[in-house]
Design a protein around this motif. Structure first.
Motif, PDB file in Angstrom:
ATOM      1  N   ASP A 190      10.078 -20.057  -1.644  1.00  0.00           N
ATOM      2  CA  ASP A 190      10.952 -19.670  -0.531  1.00  0.00           C
ATOM      3  C   ASP A 190      10.661 -18.265  -0.023  1.00  0.00           C
ATOM      4  O   ASP A 190      11.061 -17.927   1.099  1.00  0.00           O
ATOM      5  CB  ASP A 190      12.416 -19.751  -0.977  1.00  0.00           C
ATOM      6  N   THR A 191       9.977 -17.468  -0.821  1.00  0.00           N
ATOM      7  CA  THR A 191       9.728 -16.075  -0.426  1.00  0.00           C
ATOM      8  C   THR A 191       8.272 -15.632  -0.565  1.00  0.00           C
ATOM      9  O   THR A 191       7.860 -14.664   0.083  1.00  0.00           O
ATOM     10  CB  THR A 191      10.598 -15.119  -1.256  1.00  0.00           C
ATOM     11  N   HIS A 192       7.501 -16.326  -1.397  1.00  0.00           N
ATOM     12  CA  HIS A 192       6.129 -15.884  -1.677  1.00  0.00           C
ATOM     13  C   HIS A 192       5.253 -15.990  -0.438  1.00  0.00           C
ATOM     14  O   HIS A 192       5.316 -16.987   0.296  1.00  0.00           O
ATOM     15  CB  HIS A 192       5.528 -16.717  -2.809  1.00  0.00           C
ATOM     16  N   GLU A 193       4.420 -14.993  -0.228  1.00  0.00           N
ATOM     17  CA  GLU A 193       3.484 -15.013   0.877  1.00  0.00           C
ATOM     18  C   GLU A 193       2.077 -14.756   0.372  1.00  0.00           C
ATOM     19  O   GLU A 193       1.833 -13.753  -0.312  1.00  0.00           O
ATOM     20  CB  GLU A 193       3.872 -13.982   1.933  1.00  0.00           C
ATOM     21  N   GLU A 194       1.187 -15.664   0.675  1.00  0.00           N
ATOM     22  CA  GLU A 194      -0.204 -15.551   0.240  1.00  0.00           C
ATOM     23  C   GLU A 194      -1.098 -16.006   1.372  1.00  0.00           C
ATOM     24  O   GLU A 194      -1.054 -17.163   1.787  1.00  0.00           O
ATOM     25  CB  GLU A 194      -0.436 -16.414  -1.006  1.00  0.00           C
ATOM     26  N   PHE A 195      -1.874 -15.082   1.908  1.00  0.00           N
ATOM     27  CA  PHE A 195      -2.684 -15.371   3.071  1.00  0.00           C
ATOM     28  C   PHE A 195      -4.173 -15.418   2.740  1.00  0.00           C
ATOM     29  O   PHE A 195      -4.956 -15.948   3.491  1.00  0.00           O
ATOM     30  CB  PHE A 195      -2.441 -14.336   4.171  1.00  0.00           C
ATOM     31  N   ILE A 210       9.525 -29.970 -26.583  1.00  0.00           N
ATOM     32  CA  ILE A 210       8.599 -29.123 -25.823  1.00  0.00           C
ATOM     33  C   ILE A 210       9.213 -28.738 -24.480  1.00  0.00           C
ATOM     34  O   ILE A 210       9.092 -27.594 -24.022  1.00  0.00           O
ATOM     35  CB  ILE A 210       7.248 -29.845 -25.635  1.00  0.00           C
ATOM     36  N   SER A 211       9.922 -29.663 -23.860  1.00  0.00           N
ATOM     37  CA  SER A 211      10.551 -29.384 -22.561  1.00  0.00           C
ATOM     38  C   SER A 211      11.653 -28.344 -22.657  1.00  0.00           C
ATOM     39  O   SER A 211      12.039 -27.748 -21.640  1.00  0.00           O
ATOM     40  CB  SER A 211      11.122 -30.674 -21.968  1.00  0.00           C
ATOM     41  N   ALA A 212      12.173 -28.138 -23.858  1.00  0.00           N
ATOM     42  CA  ALA A 212      13.294 -27.215 -24.046  1.00  0.00           C
ATOM     43  C   ALA A 212      12.860 -25.777 -24.292  1.00  0.00           C
ATOM     44  O   ALA A 212      13.707 -24.903 -24.491  1.00  0.00           O
ATOM     45  CB  ALA A 212      14.164 -27.696 -25.207  1.00  0.00           C
ATOM     46  N   LEU A 213      11.552 -25.511 -24.305  1.00  0.00           N
ATOM     47  CA  LEU A 213      11.086 -24.135 -24.503  1.00  0.00           C
ATOM     48  C   LEU A 213      11.594 -23.245 -23.378  1.00  0.00           C
ATOM     49  O   LEU A 213      11.571 -23.625 -22.203  1.00  0.00           O
ATOM     50  CB  LEU A 213       9.552 -24.104 -24.553  1.00  0.00           C
ATOM     51  N   ALA A 214      12.056 -22.076 -23.725  1.00  0.00           N
ATOM     52  CA  ALA A 214      12.671 -21.186 -22.732  1.00  0.00           C
ATOM     53  C   ALA A 214      11.626 -20.324 -22.044  1.00  0.00           C
ATOM     54  O   ALA A 214      10.656 -19.884 -22.660  1.00  0.00           O
ATOM     55  CB  ALA A 214      13.717 -20.304 -23.407  1.00  0.00           C
ATOM     56  N   GLY A 215      11.836 -20.073 -20.762  1.00  0.00           N
ATOM     57  CA  GLY A 215      10.920 -19.211 -20.034  1.00  0.00           C
ATOM     58  C   GLY A 215      11.151 -19.308 -18.543  1.00  0.00           C
ATOM     59  O   GLY A 215      12.204 -19.766 -18.086  1.00  0.00           O
ATOM     60  N   SER A 216      10.164 -18.938 -17.772  1.00  0.00           N
ATOM     61  CA  SER A 216      10.284 -18.954 -16.318  1.00  0.00           C
ATOM     62  C   SER A 216       8.900 -19.075 -15.696  1.00  0.00           C
ATOM     63  O   SER A 216       7.886 -19.104 -16.392  1.00  0.00           O
ATOM     64  CB  SER A 216      10.973 -17.675 -15.823  1.00  0.00           C
ATOM     65  N   ARG A 217       8.876 -19.133 -14.378  1.00  0.00           N
ATOM     66  CA  ARG A 217       7.603 -19.236 -13.661  1.00  0.00           C
ATOM     67  C   ARG A 217       6.794 -17.953 -13.815  1.00  0.00           C
ATOM     68  O   ARG A 217       7.346 -16.868 -14.038  1.00  0.00           O
ATOM     69  CB  ARG A 217       7.846 -19.546 -12.189  1.00  0.00           C
ATOM     70  N   TYR A 218       5.466 -18.083 -13.677  1.00  0.00           N
ATOM     71  CA  TYR A 218       4.579 -16.931 -13.676  1.00  0.00           C
ATOM     72  C   TYR A 218       4.197 -16.526 -12.253  1.00  0.00           C
ATOM     73  O   TYR A 218       3.887 -15.368 -11.995  1.00  0.00           O
ATOM     74  CB  TYR A 218       3.297 -17.235 -14.454  1.00  0.00           C
ATOM     75  N   GLY A 219       4.202 -17.501 -11.358  1.00  0.00           N
ATOM     76  CA  GLY A 219       3.776 -17.244  -9.990  1.00  0.00           C
ATOM     77  C   GLY A 219       4.933 -16.972  -9.058  1.00  0.00           C
ATOM     78  O   GLY A 219       6.044 -16.643  -9.478  1.00  0.00           O
ATOM     79  N   GLY A 220       4.688 -17.145  -7.737  1.00  0.00           N
ATOM     80  CA  GLY A 220       5.660 -16.797  -6.723  1.00  0.00           C
ATOM     81  C   GLY A 220       6.685 -17.887  -6.453  1.00  0.00           C
ATOM     82  O   GLY A 220       6.460 -19.060  -6.745  1.00  0.00           O
ATOM     83  N   ASP A 221       7.802 -17.483  -5.871  1.00  0.00           N
ATOM     84  CA  ASP A 221       8.853 -18.391  -5.442  1.00  0.00           C
ATOM     85  C   ASP A 221       8.478 -18.919  -4.049  1.00  0.00           C
ATOM     86  O   ASP A 221       8.282 -18.129  -3.117  1.00  0.00           O
ATOM     87  CB  ASP A 221      10.182 -17.621  -5.375  1.00  0.00           C
TER      88      ASP A 221
END
Length: 274
Positions: A269-274, A256-267
Motif C-alpha cells: 500500500d505504500t512501497h515504491e520501487e521504480f 511452522i505456520s505459528a512462528l512469530a515475525g513479520s515481512r522483510y520487504g515493503g508494504d
C-alpha cells in the motif's frame, strides 16, 4: 523426478517450484539458470528491475532444453507503468531475454500513489490477446488491487507473487487469492535463511530425513503455494528442488505456520520501487 503442476485460472499450468534470480547479475544468471534447467527446473523467474534478463535468456538458450519445455516469467517495473509504457517495456524485456514470447508476465508492484497499475494491466491483457504472453499476473497486490483490475477489465490475474515465509505466512492474502482463483507464488520463501534454525523446522527436518530448507519449501507446497527460491549454487538448487518425496504432517505445518515475525520487504500500500 516428476514435479506436480498447478493449474491457473486461464487453463494453463505452472510447475510447483521455480527458480528465483534476484539479485544475480547477467553472468551469474547465465550459469545458474542453465544449471537449474539441467537439474530439472522448468520455471525461471526474473524481472526488468533485476537487471539480469539478458543473462537469464542466455541461460535458457545454453541449457540444452527445448524452449517450449521451459516457462519464463518476468515483470514490468514501476517506472514503466502505464499502457503504452508497459507495451514498450515488454518489447525490451522480450529482446533482452531473446525470446519470442513470455510464459508469464507480471506487474511488479501496484504503486497506488502513481495509480497506473490498471493501465498496465490493460496492456498485459493486450499482450496475452496478441499471443506474446501466455499468462498474466501481478506481484505484491492486495485484495483491493486485485478487485480493481478485475472490475475494470473483466480479467482476473492468474498469479499474485508475494513475500511469504513461515514468519510471514500471509494467511489472509493467500485466502483472498484463493477466493478469486488466483495462484499464490512466494518470493523470499526461505525467509532469507533466518528461520532455518527454528525448532519447529529443525525437528521436522530430522524426522523426515531432509534439510530445514526442504521442510520450509515443502510447507509452501502443502499450503498450495508455488515457491521460487533463489540459488546459484548447484548443490543448493538440487536440494531446493527435491521436495516432492515426503509429506509434512498437519501438525508440523501448523507449528511452522505459528512462528512469530513479520515481512522483510515493503508494504504494497505504500512501497515504491521504480
Amino acid at each position: 523426478m516428476t514435479v506436480p503442476r498447478l493449474t491457473l485460472n486461464d487453463g494453463r499450468s505452472l510447475p510447483a517450484i521455480g527458480l528465483g534470480t534476484y539479485p544475480m547479475d547477467d553472468d551469474e544468471a547465465t550459469v545458474a539458470v542453465a544449471e537449474a534447467i539441467r537439474i530439472g527446473y522448468r520455471l525461471i523467474d526474473t524481472a526488468a528491475k533485476y537487471g539480469n534478463e539478458v543473462g537469464v535468456g542466455r541461460g535458457v538458450a545454453e541449457s540444452g532444453v527445448p524452449r517450449e519445455e521451459i516457462q519464463v516469467a518476468s515483470k514490468v517495473r514501476g517506472s514503466d507503468q502505464g499502457y503504452d509504457e508497459t507495451l514498450r517495456a515488454f518489447e525490451k524485456t522480450r529482446a533482452d531475454l531473446g525470446l519470442e514470447y513470455l510464459d508469464l508476465y507480471l506487474i511488479h508492484w501496484p504503486l497506488p500513489r502513481l495509480d497506473r497499475y490498471v493501465e498496465s494491466w490493460k496492456a498485459l491483457v493486450r499482450l496475452r490477446e496478441d499471443g506474446l504472453v501466455r499468462s498474466i499476473g501481478v506481484s505484491n497486490f492486495t485484495p483491493d488491487h486485485l478487485d480493481r483490475v478485475t472490475a475494470e477489465t473483466g480479467v482476473t490475474p492468474a498469479v499474485n507473487q508475494i513475500e511469504m515465509h513461515p514468519v510471514f505466512p500471509q494467511e489472509a492474502l493467500r485466502g483472498a487469492n484463493a477466493e478469486r482463483g488466483v495462484l499464490t507464488q512466494s518470493y523470499t520463501p526461505l525467509g532469507r535463511g533466518r528461520l532455518l534454525d527454528a525448532p519447529a523446522v529443525v525437528e521436522a527436518a530430522g524426522f523426515h530425513g531432509v534439510t530445514p530448507a526442504q521442510v520450509v519449501l515443502r510447507w509452501h507446497h502443502q499450503l498450495g503455494v508455488l515457491p521460487i527460491p533463489k540459488s546459484s549454487d548447484p548443490a543448493r538448487q538440487r536440494e531446493n528442488f527435491d521436495i516432492f518425496r515426503f509429506n509434512l504432517r498437519e501438525w508440523e505445518i501448523e507449528r511452522i505456520s505459528a512462528l512469530a515475525g513479520s515481512r522483510y520487504g515493503g508494504d504494497p500500500d505504500t512501497h515504491e520501487e521504480f
